[in-house]
Motif scaffolding. Structure first.
Motif, PDB file in Angstrom:
ATOM      1  N   PRO A  73       1.029  -1.202  -0.142  1.00  0.00           N
ATOM      2  CA  PRO A  73       0.208   0.395  -0.126  1.00  0.00           C
ATOM      3  C   PRO A  73       0.894   1.463   0.048  1.00  0.00           C
ATOM      4  O   PRO A  73       0.405   1.999  -0.655  1.00  0.00           O
ATOM      5  N   ASN A  74       1.794   0.866   0.395  1.00  0.00           N
ATOM      6  CA  ASN A  74       2.940   2.410   0.802  1.00  0.00           C
ATOM      7  C   ASN A  74       3.354   2.877  -0.703  1.00  0.00           C
ATOM      8  O   ASN A  74       3.188   4.723  -0.992  1.00  0.00           O
ATOM      9  N   ASP A  75       3.777   1.812  -1.895  1.00  0.00           N
ATOM     10  CA  ASP A  75       4.352   2.627  -2.831  1.00  0.00           C
ATOM     11  C   ASP A  75       2.849   2.826  -3.767  1.00  0.00           C
ATOM     12  O   ASP A  75       2.954   3.512  -4.705  1.00  0.00           O
ATOM     13  N   THR A  76       1.882   1.722  -3.783  1.00  0.00           N
ATOM     14  CA  THR A  76       0.817   2.212  -4.742  1.00  0.00           C
ATOM     15  C   THR A  76       0.146   3.429  -4.750  1.00  0.00           C
ATOM     16  O   THR A  76      -0.224   4.383  -5.450  1.00  0.00           O
ATOM     17  N   PHE A  77       0.277   4.016  -2.684  1.00  0.00           N
ATOM     18  CA  PHE A  77      -0.384   5.054  -2.409  1.00  0.00           C
ATOM     19  C   PHE A  77       0.259   5.830  -3.226  1.00  0.00           C
ATOM     20  O   PHE A  77       0.151   7.133  -3.704  1.00  0.00           O
ATOM     21  N   THR A  78       1.518   6.582  -3.236  1.00  0.00           N
ATOM     22  CA  THR A  78       2.593   6.926  -3.647  1.00  0.00           C
ATOM     23  C   THR A  78       2.363   7.406  -4.504  1.00  0.00           C
ATOM     24  O   THR A  78       3.249   8.641  -5.240  1.00  0.00           O
ATOM     25  N   GLY A 127       9.752   3.950  14.723  1.00  0.00           N
ATOM     26  CA  GLY A 127       7.921   2.830  15.133  1.00  0.00           C
ATOM     27  C   GLY A 127       7.474   2.200  13.873  1.00  0.00           C
ATOM     28  O   GLY A 127       7.047   1.633  13.844  1.00  0.00           O
ATOM     29  N   CYS A 128       9.091   1.973  12.485  1.00  0.00           N
ATOM     30  CA  CYS A 128       7.916   1.712  11.852  1.00  0.00           C
ATOM     31  C   CYS A 128       9.113  -0.056  10.924  1.00  0.00           C
ATOM     32  O   CYS A 128       9.049  -0.192   9.830  1.00  0.00           O
ATOM     33  N   ALA A 180      -0.448   4.532   6.532  1.00  0.00           N
ATOM     34  CA  ALA A 180      -0.261   6.023   7.847  1.00  0.00           C
ATOM     35  C   ALA A 180       1.118   5.751   8.495  1.00  0.00           C
ATOM     36  O   ALA A 180       1.569   6.958   8.475  1.00  0.00           O
ATOM     37  N   LEU A 181       1.586   4.490   8.163  1.00  0.00           N
ATOM     38  CA  LEU A 181       2.919   4.533   9.029  1.00  0.00           C
ATOM     39  C   LEU A 181       4.370   4.673   8.425  1.00  0.00           C
ATOM     40  O   LEU A 181       5.546   5.139   8.721  1.00  0.00           O
ATOM     41  N   TYR A 182       3.537   4.342   7.080  1.00  0.00           N
ATOM     42  CA  TYR A 182       4.719   3.861   6.063  1.00  0.00           C
ATOM     43  C   TYR A 182       5.299   5.691   4.987  1.00  0.00           C
ATOM     44  O   TYR A 182       6.350   5.937   3.904  1.00  0.00           O
ATOM     45  N   VAL A 183       4.231   6.169   5.151  1.00  0.00           N
ATOM     46  CA  VAL A 183       4.001   7.024   4.138  1.00  0.00           C
ATOM     47  C   VAL A 183       4.051   8.478   4.864  1.00  0.00           C
ATOM     48  O   VAL A 183       2.829   9.146   5.407  1.00  0.00           O
ATOM     49  N   ASN A 184       5.149   8.907   5.056  1.00  0.00           N
ATOM     50  CA  ASN A 184       5.240  10.088   5.868  1.00  0.00           C
ATOM     51  C   ASN A 184       6.479  11.653   5.238  1.00  0.00           C
ATOM     52  O   ASN A 184       6.246  11.441   4.003  1.00  0.00           O
ATOM     53  N   ASP A 185       7.049  12.418   6.220  1.00  0.00           N
ATOM     54  CA  ASP A 185       7.474  13.738   5.362  1.00  0.00           C
ATOM     55  C   ASP A 185       8.353  12.822   4.995  1.00  0.00           C
ATOM     56  O   ASP A 185       8.852  13.940   4.122  1.00  0.00           O
ATOM     57  N   PHE A 186       8.937  12.086   5.068  1.00  0.00           N
ATOM     58  CA  PHE A 186      10.463  11.272   4.180  1.00  0.00           C
ATOM     59  C   PHE A 186      10.343  10.760   3.447  1.00  0.00           C
ATOM     60  O   PHE A 186      10.947  11.095   2.293  1.00  0.00           O
TER      61      PHE A 186
END
Length: 291
Positions: free
Chosen positions: A17-22, A85-86, A247-253
């Motif tokens: 999900p983090n990649d497809t969302f990004t 935290g991930c 929410a955990l892996y897609v952040n400011d970084f």
């Protein structure tokens, strides 16, 4: 695609999900860009190998794989996965010892021998498992928990949404690699990197970074727009788990590595090189040519 014409880039990232969302907005032409990804989905162990063989233009790989690909690929300052935290977890069965030292001689399943998870695990195990590990088995990340659960391996190193679901398999967390890393360094955990061919040139690389940043910002501003794409590729994942994952892996970084992000990447590679686990990274190799 947005605009009148575009240049296609052969691209591979995970179905997580983090990649497809990004990447949803960029992949679907929802942000202006002269570059368009031709997307293939692949597990991280596959994309690490593709990068080492120099087969595609743009890839999501493990930060641990960078030392082997930086001659041909540039690290992009956005699109990847870092955070706090991930971190990866070491999982065991419910009746296994709670003492990490008892992993000595045991068989461990890992998602890739070039993965950041495995590199963090090796740095941790050098101190926590003084007797030395037994065999290492590489499995796709979604097969690791079942393998631990049915006793095919003694423990498993898991990533991604396994942080939220391992209890369903009757497993327990023996150690959190992210907690160990953050306690030792105070830095975020560098997990997945986005790399692109240096031969694209500084101008194209800058355009690429702009497109990815725009895609991330579009996803944040329009979270429902990517939901179908995310769930289509999320291997029947519970939508609530997919939301936790994002929410955990897609952040400011993800939008910009920034000083702390680059410090985390340098710190990981320097510690690993000092331990003889990866080749040393040449000065300036992490600098972004499109800056």
């Amino acid at each position: 695609m947005t605009g009148t014409s575009s240049t296609s880039l052969s691209t591979a990232y995970s179905p997580c999900p983090n990649d497809t969302f990004t990447f949803h907005a960029w992949a679907h032409g929802l942000v202006p860009s002269p570059l368009a990804p031709e997307v293939a989905f692949a597990d991280i162990d596959v994309t690490n190998g593709l990068a080492e063989r120099g087969e595609l233009d743009l890839l999501k790989i493990s930060y641990a794989a960078l030392p082997w690909v930086l001659e041909e690929y540039a690290l992009l300052p956005c699109g990847g996965a870092l955070g706090r935290g991930c971190g990866p977890l070491v999982l065991t069965g419910p009746d296994a010892s709670a003492d990490p030292a008892d992993l000595a001689g045991r068989t461990i399943a890992v998602p890739s021998e070039r993965s950041t998870a495995y590199l963090l695990f090796r740095l941790w195990a050098a101190e926590a498992v003084p007797g030395g590990l037994g065999g290492i088995v590489v499995l796709p990340f979604d097969e690791i928990m079942p393998a631990v659960g049915d006793g095919r391996v003694d423990a498993g190193l898991v990533i991604h949404e396994a942080r939220f679901t391992y209890q369903r398999y009757g497993l327990r967390s023996l150690a959190d690699m992210g907690e160990a890393w953050e306690a030792a360094t105070g830095l975020p955990i560098p997990l997945g990197a986005i790399v692109a061919r240096r031969s694209l040139g500084a101008e194209r690389l800058a355009e690429l970074a702009s497109a990815i940043r725009a895609s991330v910002r579009y996803a944040w501003a329009n979270p429902e727009a990517s939901r179908g794409y995310v769930l289509e590729h999320a291997q029947e994942m519970d939508p609530a788990v997919a939301d936790q994952h994002i929410a955990l892996y897609v952040n400011d970084f993800t939008a910009d590595l920034g000083e702390d992000g680059y410090a985390a990447v340098r710190g990981l590679l320097e510690r690993a090189a000092a331990a003889g686990l990866v080749p040393a990274t040449a000065p300036g190799a992490l600098d972004f040519p499109g800056a």
